[in-house]
Scaffold this active site. Sequence first.
Site, PDB file in Angstrom:
ATOM      1  N   THR A 120       0.817  -1.211   0.000  1.00  0.00           N
ATOM      2  CA  THR A 120       0.000   0.000   0.000  1.00  0.00           C
ATOM      3  C   THR A 120       0.851   1.261   0.000  1.00  0.00           C
ATOM      4  OG1 THR A 120      -1.530   1.262   1.383  1.00  0.00           O
ATOM      5  CG2 THR A 120      -0.117  -0.275   2.519  1.00  0.00           C
ATOM      6  N   ASP A 121       0.284   2.353  -0.520  1.00  0.00           N
ATOM      7  CA  ASP A 121       0.983   3.646  -0.460  1.00  0.00           C
ATOM      8  C   ASP A 121       1.063   4.179   0.975  1.00  0.00           C
ATOM      9  OD1 ASP A 121      -1.722   4.285  -0.137  1.00  0.00           O
ATOM     10  OD2 ASP A 121      -1.793   5.744  -1.770  1.00  0.00           O
ATOM     11  N   GLU A 122       0.253   3.596   1.882  1.00  0.00           N
ATOM     12  CA  GLU A 122       0.233   4.117   3.255  1.00  0.00           C
ATOM     13  C   GLU A 122       1.553   3.898   3.989  1.00  0.00           C
ATOM     14  OE1 GLU A 122      -3.086   3.254   5.686  1.00  0.00           O
ATOM     15  OE2 GLU A 122      -4.494   3.378   4.027  1.00  0.00           O
ATOM     16  N   TYR A 146      -2.027  -0.598  11.034  1.00  0.00           N
ATOM     17  CA  TYR A 146      -2.139  -1.271   9.732  1.00  0.00           C
ATOM     18  C   TYR A 146      -0.948  -0.926   8.845  1.00  0.00           C
ATOM     19  CZ  TYR A 146      -3.345  -1.713   4.796  1.00  0.00           C
ATOM     20  OH  TYR A 146      -3.293  -1.973   3.448  1.00  0.00           O
ATOM     21  N   SER A 147      -0.705   0.370   8.648  1.00  0.00           N
ATOM     22  CA  SER A 147       0.348   0.734   7.688  1.00  0.00           C
ATOM     23  C   SER A 147       1.738   0.368   8.218  1.00  0.00           C
ATOM     24  CB  SER A 147       0.260   2.204   7.282  1.00  0.00           C
ATOM     25  OG  SER A 147       0.149   3.047   8.387  1.00  0.00           O
ATOM     26  N   LYS A 150       2.189  -3.269   7.353  1.00  0.00           N
ATOM     27  CA  LYS A 150       2.456  -3.430   5.916  1.00  0.00           C
ATOM     28  C   LYS A 150       3.889  -2.984   5.612  1.00  0.00           C
ATOM     29  CE  LYS A 150       0.134  -4.585   3.010  1.00  0.00           C
ATOM     30  NZ  LYS A 150      -0.201  -5.934   2.443  1.00  0.00           N
ATOM     31  N   LYS A 185     -15.518  -0.357   4.192  1.00  0.00           N
ATOM     32  CA  LYS A 185     -14.675   0.644   3.522  1.00  0.00           C
ATOM     33  C   LYS A 185     -15.529   1.827   3.054  1.00  0.00           C
ATOM     34  CE  LYS A 185     -10.729  -1.703   3.863  1.00  0.00           C
ATOM     35  NZ  LYS A 185     -10.980  -3.116   3.950  1.00  0.00           N
ATOM     36  N   GLN A 190     -20.885   4.026   2.109  1.00  0.00           N
ATOM     37  CA  GLN A 190     -21.819   5.118   1.807  1.00  0.00           C
ATOM     38  C   GLN A 190     -22.874   4.662   0.786  1.00  0.00           C
ATOM     39  OE1 GLN A 190     -21.031   6.944   4.103  1.00  0.00           O
ATOM     40  NE2 GLN A 190     -18.847   6.457   4.253  1.00  0.00           N
TER      41      GLN A 190
HETATM   42  P1  NAD Z   1      -9.573  -7.487   2.179  1.00  0.00           P
HETATM   43  O1  NAD Z   1      -9.601  -7.197   3.638  1.00  0.00           O
HETATM   44  O2  NAD Z   1     -10.784  -7.213   1.360  1.00  0.00           O
HETATM   45  O3  NAD Z   1      -9.196  -9.023   1.942  1.00  0.00           O
HETATM   46  C1  NAD Z   1      -8.195  -9.667   2.678  1.00  0.00           C
HETATM   47  C2  NAD Z   1      -8.326 -11.175   2.445  1.00  0.00           C
HETATM   48  O4  NAD Z   1      -7.242 -11.817   3.148  1.00  0.00           O
HETATM   49  C3  NAD Z   1      -9.629 -11.769   2.980  1.00  0.00           C
HETATM   50  O5  NAD Z   1     -10.185 -12.661   2.036  1.00  0.00           O
HETATM   51  C4  NAD Z   1      -9.190 -12.512   4.231  1.00  0.00           C
HETATM   52  O6  NAD Z   1     -10.007 -13.637   4.533  1.00  0.00           O
HETATM   53  C5  NAD Z   1      -7.776 -12.923   3.866  1.00  0.00           C
HETATM   54  N1  NAD Z   1      -6.924 -13.155   5.044  1.00  0.00           N
HETATM   55  C6  NAD Z   1      -6.779 -12.345   6.120  1.00  0.00           C
HETATM   56  N2  NAD Z   1      -5.929 -12.905   7.009  1.00  0.00           N
HETATM   57  C7  NAD Z   1      -5.519 -14.068   6.457  1.00  0.00           C
HETATM   58  C8  NAD Z   1      -4.624 -15.093   6.886  1.00  0.00           C
HETATM   59  N3  NAD Z   1      -3.979 -15.021   8.062  1.00  0.00           N
HETATM   60  N4  NAD Z   1      -4.418 -16.153   6.063  1.00  0.00           N
HETATM   61  C9  NAD Z   1      -5.072 -16.245   4.873  1.00  0.00           C
HETATM   62  N5  NAD Z   1      -5.929 -15.313   4.430  1.00  0.00           N
HETATM   63  C10 NAD Z   1      -6.152 -14.243   5.214  1.00  0.00           C
HETATM   64  O7  NAD Z   1      -8.308  -6.699   1.614  1.00  0.00           O
HETATM   65  P2  NAD Z   1      -8.102  -5.956   0.197  1.00  0.00           P
HETATM   66  O8  NAD Z   1      -8.656  -4.586   0.292  1.00  0.00           O
HETATM   67  O9  NAD Z   1      -8.529  -6.860  -0.878  1.00  0.00           O
HETATM   68  O10 NAD Z   1      -6.500  -5.827   0.178  1.00  0.00           O
HETATM   69  C11 NAD Z   1      -5.699  -6.861  -0.384  1.00  0.00           C
HETATM   70  C12 NAD Z   1      -4.239  -6.464  -0.295  1.00  0.00           C
HETATM   71  O11 NAD Z   1      -4.037  -5.252  -1.027  1.00  0.00           O
HETATM   72  C13 NAD Z   1      -3.753  -6.175   1.121  1.00  0.00           C
HETATM   73  O12 NAD Z   1      -2.438  -6.675   1.234  1.00  0.00           O
HETATM   74  C14 NAD Z   1      -3.769  -4.664   1.224  1.00  0.00           C
HETATM   75  O13 NAD Z   1      -2.801  -4.213   2.142  1.00  0.00           O
HETATM   76  C15 NAD Z   1      -3.408  -4.282  -0.193  1.00  0.00           C
HETATM   77  N6  NAD Z   1      -3.900  -2.966  -0.660  1.00  0.00           N
HETATM   78  C16 NAD Z   1      -5.227  -2.642  -0.536  1.00  0.00           C
HETATM   79  C17 NAD Z   1      -5.677  -1.436  -1.048  1.00  0.00           C
HETATM   80  C18 NAD Z   1      -7.143  -1.036  -0.976  1.00  0.00           C
HETATM   81  O14 NAD Z   1      -7.489   0.067  -1.350  1.00  0.00           O
HETATM   82  N7  NAD Z   1      -8.037  -1.905  -0.524  1.00  0.00           N
HETATM   83  C19 NAD Z   1      -4.770  -0.543  -1.666  1.00  0.00           C
HETATM   84  C20 NAD Z   1      -3.420  -0.913  -1.757  1.00  0.00           C
HETATM   85  C21 NAD Z   1      -2.997  -2.132  -1.265  1.00  0.00           C
HETATM   86  O1  DAU Z   2      -4.199   3.856   0.346  1.00  0.00           O
HETATM   87  C1  DAU Z   2      -4.404   2.477   0.284  1.00  0.00           C
HETATM   88  C2  DAU Z   2      -5.251   2.022   1.457  1.00  0.00           C
HETATM   89  O2  DAU Z   2      -6.578   2.436   1.179  1.00  0.00           O
HETATM   90  C3  DAU Z   2      -5.196   0.512   1.682  1.00  0.00           C
HETATM   91  O3  DAU Z   2      -3.901   0.156   2.062  1.00  0.00           O
HETATM   92  C4  DAU Z   2      -6.191   0.069   2.770  1.00  0.00           C
HETATM   93  O4  DAU Z   2      -6.196  -1.333   2.877  1.00  0.00           O
HETATM   94  C5  DAU Z   2      -7.568   0.570   2.379  1.00  0.00           C
HETATM   95  O5  DAU Z   2      -8.489   0.253   3.411  1.00  0.00           O
HETATM   96  C6  DAU Z   2      -7.533   2.076   2.151  1.00  0.00           C
HETATM   97  O6  DAU Z   2      -7.256   2.771   3.383  1.00  0.00           O
HETATM   98  P1  DAU Z   2      -8.078   4.087   3.836  1.00  0.00           P
HETATM   99  O7  DAU Z   2      -7.990   4.192   5.305  1.00  0.00           O
HETATM  100  O8  DAU Z   2      -7.690   5.258   3.008  1.00  0.00           O
HETATM  101  O9  DAU Z   2      -9.566   3.617   3.346  1.00  0.00           O
HETATM  102  P2  DAU Z   2     -11.022   3.741   3.994  1.00  0.00           P
HETATM  103  O10 DAU Z   2     -11.963   3.204   2.979  1.00  0.00           O
HETATM  104  O11 DAU Z   2     -11.083   3.173   5.362  1.00  0.00           O
HETATM  105  O12 DAU Z   2     -11.220   5.321   4.112  1.00  0.00           O
HETATM  106  C7  DAU Z   2     -11.023   6.185   2.996  1.00  0.00           C
HETATM  107  C8  DAU Z   2     -11.129   7.612   3.501  1.00  0.00           C
HETATM  108  O13 DAU Z   2     -12.502   7.866   3.888  1.00  0.00           O
HETATM  109  C9  DAU Z   2     -10.308   7.891   4.756  1.00  0.00           C
HETATM  110  O14 DAU Z   2      -9.796   9.199   4.696  1.00  0.00           O
HETATM  111  C10 DAU Z   2     -11.312   7.752   5.903  1.00  0.00           C
HETATM  112  C11 DAU Z   2     -12.605   8.223   5.277  1.00  0.00           C
HETATM  113  N1  DAU Z   2     -13.860   7.600   5.774  1.00  0.00           N
HETATM  114  C12 DAU Z   2     -13.917   6.257   5.900  1.00  0.00           C
HETATM  115  C13 DAU Z   2     -15.088   5.630   6.302  1.00  0.00           C
HETATM  116  C14 DAU Z   2     -15.171   4.130   6.470  1.00  0.00           C
HETATM  117  C15 DAU Z   2     -14.981   8.400   6.010  1.00  0.00           C
HETATM  118  O15 DAU Z   2     -14.939   9.642   5.886  1.00  0.00           O
HETATM  119  N2  DAU Z   2     -16.144   7.788   6.407  1.00  0.00           N
HETATM  120  C16 DAU Z   2     -16.240   6.441   6.556  1.00  0.00           C
HETATM  121  O16 DAU Z   2     -17.343   5.947   6.916  1.00  0.00           O
END
Ligand code: NAD
Ligand code: DAU
Length: 333
Positions: A120-122, A146-147, A150, A185, A190
């Site tokens: 992640t960029d975080e 979390y970050s 990662k 998320k 929303q």
């Molecule tokens: P998610 O939470 O939707 O999915 C995570 C999956 O991992 C789930 O299916 C869960 O059951 C599985 N999991 C969790 N713990 C486990 C374990 N111990 N063993 C096996 N499986 C396990 O996550 P996502 O949003 O799909 O993110 C996937 C990857 O991408 C992560 O590594 C996250 O850091 C990275 N990422 C996410 C975003 C984003 O915006 N969502 C952006 C950049 C990077």
């Molecule tokens: O940047 C990459 C990351 O993006 C990933 O590594 C993470 O796994 C992914 O969850 C996401 O992280 P954020 O914390 O940015 O995502 P989230 O969807 O939780 O929130 C996005 C933005 O919206 C953040 O600034 C918080 C805000 N937010 C979130 C929720 C759930 C709200 O304002 N209201 C909400 O109800």
Amino acid sequence: MRVLVTGGAGFIGANFVQQTVATRPDVAVTVLDALTYAGNRASLDPVADRIEFVHGDIADLDLVDNLVSGVDAVVHFAAESHNDNSLAEPWPFVQTNIVGTYSLLQAVRRHDVRYHHVSTDEVYGDLTPDDPAFTETTAYNPSSPYSATKAGSDLLVRAWTRSFGVRATLSNCSNNYGPYQHVEKFIPRQITNLIDGVRPRLYGAGHQVRDWIHVDDHNRAVWDILERGRIGQTYLIGADGELDNLTVVQLILEAFDRDPADFDHVTDRPGHDQRYAIDASLLRTELGWSPRYSDFRAGLADTITWYRENEDWWRPKKADTERAYAAAGEQKL
Ligand code: NAD
Ligand code: DAU
């Protein structure tokens, strides 16, 4: 070619598996997923008869060693992924994101298997409005549990590559949106609130900026890196999609034909990162990648349609998710 996809029942992993099955008939897929609260077997229903699914934990050394011995590559998505959960209870993040990654690295090291690490960029912390975007050489400075976990996992990958010759690449992507994203998320929360007649919830004033990318563009970049990336190299993935949270809420309201002021400000996230932004020049110039979703409004409209048409998929998780936000102390400001 056989690929082991960890976290393939999660948001990005499930989209990756579906895209792979649809576009690469020569690739056999094994998914390893623990089916935590974030995993959903139904996200793989469209391809269930085309893949192998293993229910298990990435931190299970014997299971992982056995699975890795039979594949040509590992793409590692599995993680605890939600910042708010990491503030409430950090331990699962340390266990899965750090110990789980260690387990995979030991297995790919032993069997000399190609490894791609999804991150992640975080890990870079946050930016002020005037800072240049993150690049591959930006210093690590994570803010949340979390970050931080990662970031720790990324550093393990770099060390295993340099010290043990593991054939790894890394990618650090910005915020993804699209189908199959958990309702905890921001965007799906929303959308599903509005379907239920509940007002969207904006943390604080909503001036934080995220750099949105469609999940399919992220996953096409992962394949480009897996096939043509340089071993040991980190690639940043982003689609020049910077928007503040207030604007995103207003665009969702507009898509529902609702008044743009029809939302609630709620308790802000502690330590809330102000801004993320990605400079994806390396990925674009070296690997020729570019995003196909350049119009956020259109991608958002597709995503809203998906949630309207797939209530069976998200409904079972909605009430528990909202109860957890309330229990964590979320209140209207
Ligand atoms: P998610 O939470 O939707 O999915 C995570 C999956 O991992 C789930 O299916 C869960 O059951 C599985 N999991 C969790 N713990 C486990 C374990 N111990 N063993 C096996 N499986 C396990 O996550 P996502 O949003 O799909 O993110 C996937 C990857 O991408 C992560 O590594 C996250 O850091 C990275 N990422 C996410 C975003 C984003 O915006 N969502 C952006 C950049 C990077
Ligand atoms: O940047 C990459 C990351 O993006 C990933 O590594 C993470 O796994 C992914 O969850 C996401 O992280 P954020 O914390 O940015 O995502 P989230 O969807 O939780 O929130 C996005 C933005 O919206 C953040 O600034 C918080 C805000 N937010 C979130 C929720 C759930 C709200 O304002 N209201 C909400 O109800």
